[in-house]
Design a protein around this motif. Sequence first.
Motif, PDB file in Angstrom:
ATOM      1  N   ASN A  60       0.914 -14.076   4.262  1.00 40.71           N
ATOM      2  CA  ASN A  60      -0.306 -13.026   3.833  1.00 40.71           C
ATOM      3  C   ASN A  60      -1.248 -13.040   5.081  1.00 40.71           C
ATOM      4  O   ASN A  60      -1.865 -13.992   5.602  1.00 40.71           O
ATOM      5  CB  ASN A  60      -1.169 -13.680   2.746  1.00 40.71           C
ATOM      6  CG  ASN A  60      -0.489 -13.594   1.346  1.00 40.71           C
ATOM      7  OD1 ASN A  60       0.339 -12.723   1.404  1.00 40.71           O
ATOM      8  ND2 ASN A  60      -0.916 -14.391   0.370  1.00 40.71           N
ATOM      9  N   PRO A  61      -1.441 -11.848   5.725  1.00 44.19           N
ATOM     10  CA  PRO A  61      -2.322 -11.961   6.856  1.00 44.19           C
ATOM     11  C   PRO A  61      -3.985 -12.081   6.404  1.00 44.19           C
ATOM     12  O   PRO A  61      -4.121 -11.942   5.182  1.00 44.19           O
ATOM     13  CB  PRO A  61      -2.086 -10.443   7.151  1.00 44.19           C
ATOM     14  CG  PRO A  61      -1.997  -9.462   5.981  1.00 44.19           C
ATOM     15  CD  PRO A  61      -0.881 -10.641   4.980  1.00 44.19           C
ATOM     16  N   ARG A  62      -4.621 -12.356   7.430  1.00 45.08           N
ATOM     17  CA  ARG A  62      -6.107 -12.583   7.219  1.00 45.08           C
ATOM     18  C   ARG A  62      -6.590 -11.397   7.915  1.00 45.08           C
ATOM     19  O   ARG A  62      -6.791 -11.157   9.018  1.00 45.08           O
ATOM     20  CB  ARG A  62      -6.837 -13.869   8.209  1.00 45.08           C
ATOM     21  CG  ARG A  62      -8.404 -13.886   7.807  1.00 45.08           C
ATOM     22  CD  ARG A  62      -8.615 -15.043   8.876  1.00 45.08           C
ATOM     23  NE  ARG A  62      -8.539 -14.510  10.217  1.00 45.08           N
ATOM     24  CZ  ARG A  62      -7.931 -15.226  11.248  1.00 45.08           C
ATOM     25  NH1 ARG A  62      -7.291 -16.168  11.097  1.00 45.08           N
ATOM     26  NH2 ARG A  62      -7.935 -14.482  12.379  1.00 45.08           N
ATOM     27  N   GLU A  98      -6.473 -10.762  15.785  1.00 42.83           N
ATOM     28  CA  GLU A  98      -7.592 -10.157  15.302  1.00 42.83           C
ATOM     29  C   GLU A  98      -7.365  -9.659  13.878  1.00 42.83           C
ATOM     30  O   GLU A  98      -8.095  -9.663  12.922  1.00 42.83           O
ATOM     31  CB  GLU A  98      -8.119  -8.988  16.047  1.00 42.83           C
ATOM     32  CG  GLU A  98      -8.761  -9.692  17.261  1.00 42.83           C
ATOM     33  CD  GLU A  98      -9.359  -8.395  18.140  1.00 42.83           C
ATOM     34  OE1 GLU A  98     -10.124  -8.757  19.090  1.00 42.83           O
ATOM     35  OE2 GLU A  98      -9.275  -7.315  17.854  1.00 42.83           O
ATOM     36  N   GLU A  99      -6.290  -8.891  13.650  1.00 42.01           N
ATOM     37  CA  GLU A  99      -5.751  -8.175  12.457  1.00 42.01           C
ATOM     38  C   GLU A  99      -5.138  -8.944  11.334  1.00 42.01           C
ATOM     39  O   GLU A  99      -5.288  -8.435  10.193  1.00 42.01           O
ATOM     40  CB  GLU A  99      -5.176  -7.095  12.749  1.00 42.01           C
ATOM     41  CG  GLU A  99      -5.974  -5.714  13.917  1.00 42.01           C
ATOM     42  CD  GLU A  99      -5.327  -4.475  14.026  1.00 42.01           C
ATOM     43  OE1 GLU A  99      -4.211  -4.227  13.370  1.00 42.01           O
ATOM     44  OE2 GLU A  99      -5.806  -3.674  14.812  1.00 42.01           O
ATOM     45  N   THR A 100      -4.429  -9.880  11.803  1.00 44.09           N
ATOM     46  CA  THR A 100      -3.595 -10.808  10.879  1.00 44.09           C
ATOM     47  C   THR A 100      -4.052 -12.015  10.832  1.00 44.09           C
ATOM     48  O   THR A 100      -3.654 -12.903   9.901  1.00 44.09           O
ATOM     49  CB  THR A 100      -2.164 -10.422  10.980  1.00 44.09           C
ATOM     50  OG1 THR A 100      -1.735 -11.117  12.246  1.00 44.09           O
ATOM     51  CG2 THR A 100      -1.671  -8.902  10.986  1.00 44.09           C
ATOM     52  N   GLY A 101      -4.427 -12.719  12.105  1.00 43.43           N
ATOM     53  CA  GLY A 101      -4.427 -14.058  12.136  1.00 43.43           C
ATOM     54  C   GLY A 101      -3.299 -14.813  12.610  1.00 43.43           C
ATOM     55  O   GLY A 101      -3.145 -15.769  12.729  1.00 43.43           O
ATOM     56  N   LEU A 158       4.669  -4.256  15.441  1.00 44.55           N
ATOM     57  CA  LEU A 158       5.613  -4.340  14.158  1.00 44.55           C
ATOM     58  C   LEU A 158       5.819  -5.451  13.816  1.00 44.55           C
ATOM     59  O   LEU A 158       6.648  -6.171  14.143  1.00 44.55           O
ATOM     60  CB  LEU A 158       6.821  -3.143  14.362  1.00 44.55           C
ATOM     61  CG  LEU A 158       7.733  -3.442  13.037  1.00 44.55           C
ATOM     62  CD1 LEU A 158       6.901  -2.403  12.088  1.00 44.55           C
ATOM     63  CD2 LEU A 158       9.103  -2.458  13.532  1.00 44.55           C
ATOM     64  N   VAL A 159       5.182  -5.928  12.586  1.00 44.75           N
ATOM     65  CA  VAL A 159       5.558  -7.222  12.053  1.00 44.75           C
ATOM     66  C   VAL A 159       6.312  -7.229  11.046  1.00 44.75           C
ATOM     67  O   VAL A 159       6.553  -6.291  10.171  1.00 44.75           O
ATOM     68  CB  VAL A 159       3.950  -7.915  11.678  1.00 44.75           C
ATOM     69  CG1 VAL A 159       4.324  -9.418  11.021  1.00 44.75           C
ATOM     70  CG2 VAL A 159       3.192  -7.767  12.696  1.00 44.75           C
ATOM     71  N   HIS A 160       7.341  -8.041  10.898  1.00 46.93           N
ATOM     72  CA  HIS A 160       8.641  -7.686   9.951  1.00 46.93           C
ATOM     73  C   HIS A 160       9.265  -9.132   9.724  1.00 46.93           C
ATOM     74  O   HIS A 160       9.253 -10.143  10.496  1.00 46.93           O
ATOM     75  CB  HIS A 160       9.345  -6.716  10.340  1.00 46.93           C
ATOM     76  CG  HIS A 160      10.262  -7.158  11.906  1.00 46.93           C
ATOM     77  ND1 HIS A 160      11.461  -7.655  11.733  1.00 46.93           N
ATOM     78  CD2 HIS A 160       9.893  -6.932  13.055  1.00 46.93           C
ATOM     79  CE1 HIS A 160      11.900  -7.973  13.016  1.00 46.93           C
ATOM     80  NE2 HIS A 160      10.924  -7.456  13.658  1.00 46.93           N
ATOM     81  N   ALA A 162      11.623  -6.990   5.215  1.00 47.19           N
ATOM     82  CA  ALA A 162      10.502  -6.152   5.163  1.00 47.19           C
ATOM     83  C   ALA A 162       9.468  -6.043   6.351  1.00 47.19           C
ATOM     84  O   ALA A 162       9.582  -6.804   7.204  1.00 47.19           O
ATOM     85  CB  ALA A 162       9.622  -7.029   3.991  1.00 47.19           C
ATOM     86  N   VAL A 163       8.441  -5.056   6.195  1.00 44.88           N
ATOM     87  CA  VAL A 163       7.751  -4.622   7.115  1.00 44.88           C
ATOM     88  C   VAL A 163       6.425  -4.932   6.557  1.00 44.88           C
ATOM     89  O   VAL A 163       5.926  -4.386   5.416  1.00 44.88           O
ATOM     90  CB  VAL A 163       8.081  -3.122   7.764  1.00 44.88           C
ATOM     91  CG1 VAL A 163       6.920  -2.613   8.533  1.00 44.88           C
ATOM     92  CG2 VAL A 163       9.293  -3.195   8.095  1.00 44.88           C
ATOM     93  N   LEU A 164       5.443  -5.341   7.336  1.00 48.80           N
ATOM     94  CA  LEU A 164       3.955  -5.492   7.065  1.00 48.80           C
ATOM     95  C   LEU A 164       3.136  -4.230   7.430  1.00 48.80           C
ATOM     96  O   LEU A 164       3.405  -3.703   8.356  1.00 48.80           O
ATOM     97  CB  LEU A 164       3.330  -6.907   7.638  1.00 48.80           C
ATOM     98  CG  LEU A 164       1.924  -6.769   7.676  1.00 48.80           C
ATOM     99  CD1 LEU A 164       1.630  -7.314   6.248  1.00 48.80           C
ATOM    100  CD2 LEU A 164       1.347  -7.858   8.450  1.00 48.80           C
ATOM    101  N   LEU A 165       2.423  -3.767   6.414  1.00 47.56           N
ATOM    102  CA  LEU A 165       1.657  -2.473   6.653  1.00 47.56           C
ATOM    103  C   LEU A 165       0.124  -2.953   6.081  1.00 47.56           C
ATOM    104  O   LEU A 165       0.029  -3.574   5.362  1.00 47.56           O
ATOM    105  CB  LEU A 165       2.249  -1.262   6.106  1.00 47.56           C
ATOM    106  CG  LEU A 165       3.375  -0.565   6.435  1.00 47.56           C
ATOM    107  CD1 LEU A 165       3.600   0.605   5.688  1.00 47.56           C
ATOM    108  CD2 LEU A 165       3.314  -0.271   8.086  1.00 47.56           C
ATOM    109  N   LEU A 166      -0.614  -2.406   7.003  1.00 45.45           N
ATOM    110  CA  LEU A 166      -2.195  -2.444   6.740  1.00 45.45           C
ATOM    111  C   LEU A 166      -2.635  -1.133   6.391  1.00 45.45           C
ATOM    112  O   LEU A 166      -2.476  -0.201   7.010  1.00 45.45           O
ATOM    113  CB  LEU A 166      -2.830  -3.213   7.984  1.00 45.45           C
ATOM    114  CG  LEU A 166      -2.163  -4.525   8.624  1.00 45.45           C
ATOM    115  CD1 LEU A 166      -2.814  -4.692  10.001  1.00 45.45           C
ATOM    116  CD2 LEU A 166      -1.995  -5.382   7.625  1.00 45.45           C
TER     117      LEU A 166
END
Length: 149
Positions: free
Chosen positions: A102-104, A53-56, A11-13, A17-21
């Motif tokens: 901003n994730p990669r 891998e999913e966000t950088g 859970l990235v936050h 706010a919470v990041l969703l992919l």
Amino acid sequence: MAKLPKSVLVLVHTAEAVLLLERLQPEGFWQSVTGSLEPGEDWESAARRELLEETGFSAQGLVDTGVRNRFPIRPPWRERYPADVEDNEERVFTLALAEPLNPRLQPTEHRAFVWLAPLEAARRCGSATNRDAILRQFHLVLDGRSLAS
């Protein structure tokens, strides 16, 4: 090669706010960073790898929450696992950021990202354990349910 029925949820936050992919498949399925362990990999290493891998994003500050989940493997992912495996074991990690970044995205896995207020993120995510991780992290109640620990 069949996937191991062991996965991590990260859970990235931020404080607000919470990041969703959004996954490529099934379309419209929103989630936090997730992924299965590779053979010989430990839980924290898997969480660090999946996050990168999913966000950088760097895993500096990654926290193992101690939350452990077991749930049935859903039909969209069933064929990825051995035929005799029905359940997946999941461990929940968090990563607090000072501000939304901003994730990669991994283009073979995700199509979009969004930063949402925690309650909105809990409503949008497609997994009950993901929703519960958000509610627990922010000590929130959704539809009369509180998971604050």
